[in-house]
Design a protein around this motif. Sequence first.
Motif, PDB file in Angstrom:
ATOM      1  N   ALA A  41      -6.270  -5.580   5.006  1.00 56.89           N
ATOM      2  CA  ALA A  41      -6.591  -5.357   3.944  1.00 56.89           C
ATOM      3  C   ALA A  41      -6.976  -4.172   2.987  1.00 56.89           C
ATOM      4  O   ALA A  41      -6.410  -3.753   2.106  1.00 56.89           O
ATOM      5  N   ASN A  44      -4.140  -2.234   2.491  1.00 56.39           N
ATOM      6  CA  ASN A  44      -3.128  -2.753   1.421  1.00 56.39           C
ATOM      7  C   ASN A  44      -3.739  -2.362  -0.007  1.00 56.39           C
ATOM      8  O   ASN A  44      -3.070  -2.057  -0.745  1.00 56.39           O
ATOM      9  N   VAL A  45      -5.124  -2.417   0.001  1.00 54.70           N
ATOM     10  CA  VAL A  45      -5.690  -2.258  -1.290  1.00 54.70           C
ATOM     11  C   VAL A  45      -6.959  -1.515  -1.435  1.00 54.70           C
ATOM     12  O   VAL A  45      -7.572  -1.158  -2.663  1.00 54.70           O
ATOM     13  N   TYR A  55      -8.022  -9.677  -1.851  1.00 55.40           N
ATOM     14  CA  TYR A  55      -6.821  -9.815  -1.076  1.00 55.40           C
ATOM     15  C   TYR A  55      -7.074 -10.805   0.032  1.00 55.40           C
ATOM     16  O   TYR A  55      -5.998 -11.576   0.292  1.00 55.40           O
TER      17      TYR A  55
END
Length: 62
Positions: A41, A44-45, A55
């Motif tokens: 997570a 990714n963000v 997420y």
Amino acid sequence: MADDLKRKQPEDKRFISLTETWEVEYWTNTLEVSATQLRTAVANVGNGTEKVKQYLNQYQRK
């Protein structure tokens, strides 16, 4: 400043840090996810807590 080894919670909960073992444990317990899910997570963000929560709710808990 040296790390406070007695610390049980992050100083700033708006951001997730993966640099210390205790911090990863804190966030995996708080968010009820595995370390792998948490690291994915964040990768990714970014490390913003709200973005990580979104997420995880969207992609990891289906």
